[in-house]
Design a protein around this motif. Sequence first.
Motif, PDB file in Angstrom:
ATOM      1  N   ALA A 108       0.830  -1.212   0.000  1.00  0.00           N
ATOM      2  CA  ALA A 108       0.000   0.000   0.000  1.00  0.00           C
ATOM      3  C   ALA A 108       0.861   1.257   0.000  1.00  0.00           C
ATOM      4  O   ALA A 108       1.885   1.327   0.679  1.00  0.00           O
ATOM      5  CB  ALA A 108      -0.936   0.002   1.200  1.00  0.00           C
ATOM      6  N   THR A 109       0.436   2.248  -0.763  1.00  0.00           N
ATOM      7  CA  THR A 109       1.158   3.513  -0.788  1.00  0.00           C
ATOM      8  C   THR A 109       0.642   4.479   0.273  1.00  0.00           C
ATOM      9  O   THR A 109       1.343   5.389   0.664  1.00  0.00           O
ATOM     10  CB  THR A 109       1.047   4.182  -2.178  1.00  0.00           C
ATOM     11  N   ASP A 110      -0.558   4.252   0.724  1.00  0.00           N
ATOM     12  CA  ASP A 110      -1.164   5.103   1.751  1.00  0.00           C
ATOM     13  C   ASP A 110      -1.023   4.411   3.104  1.00  0.00           C
ATOM     14  O   ASP A 110      -1.433   3.256   3.263  1.00  0.00           O
ATOM     15  CB  ASP A 110      -2.638   5.324   1.393  1.00  0.00           C
ATOM     16  N   GLY A 111      -0.451   5.091   4.061  1.00  0.00           N
ATOM     17  CA  GLY A 111      -0.226   4.516   5.385  1.00  0.00           C
ATOM     18  C   GLY A 111      -1.498   4.071   6.078  1.00  0.00           C
ATOM     19  O   GLY A 111      -1.507   3.061   6.783  1.00  0.00           O
ATOM     20  N   ASN A 112      -2.578   4.823   5.890  1.00  0.00           N
ATOM     21  CA  ASN A 112      -3.852   4.433   6.501  1.00  0.00           C
ATOM     22  C   ASN A 112      -4.352   3.117   5.918  1.00  0.00           C
ATOM     23  O   ASN A 112      -4.852   2.259   6.633  1.00  0.00           O
ATOM     24  CB  ASN A 112      -4.908   5.527   6.320  1.00  0.00           C
ATOM     25  N   HIS A 113      -4.200   2.971   4.606  1.00  0.00           N
ATOM     26  CA  HIS A 113      -4.613   1.724   3.966  1.00  0.00           C
ATOM     27  C   HIS A 113      -3.760   0.570   4.492  1.00  0.00           C
ATOM     28  O   HIS A 113      -4.286  -0.505   4.802  1.00  0.00           O
ATOM     29  CB  HIS A 113      -4.477   1.808   2.441  1.00  0.00           C
TER      30      HIS A 113
END
Length: 130
Positions: A108-113
């Motif tokens: 994942a590129t988004d930390g939340n994801h």
Amino acid sequence: MLGLAVLAVAGCRHTTHSAAKQPQADEGLLEQAYTTEKDIIAAYDNAIAAATGDTTALMSERDAHATHLAALDLSISVPPTRAILTMRQLPAFLTESVDALRSAAVSATDGNHAAVFASIAAAHQVSGHE
């Protein structure tokens, strides 16, 4: 103590991604996790509908997966992708999903994801072994 702090900082990496690219980059991962959760919820719905006794435990597990679905924050309508799993098949399916979710967390590129994928993977690992 200083060594631990240095290791912690060394493990961090900062990359910049445009805000527009992040959701698109993770879209396939989110859709795969979303579909997995929909399949699991369908299995619980089927088991609850067929149950003749107390369904409290089934409802609790189903609600946990509904929470996962909400955390994925997708506004898409996805029907279950396979024949509805039986309760016998569900533990193996949960266990199999752990590797895919862990990979999604790493990719994942988004930390939340990444955090959501990792959290769901942990929950599936526990549920798959109960």
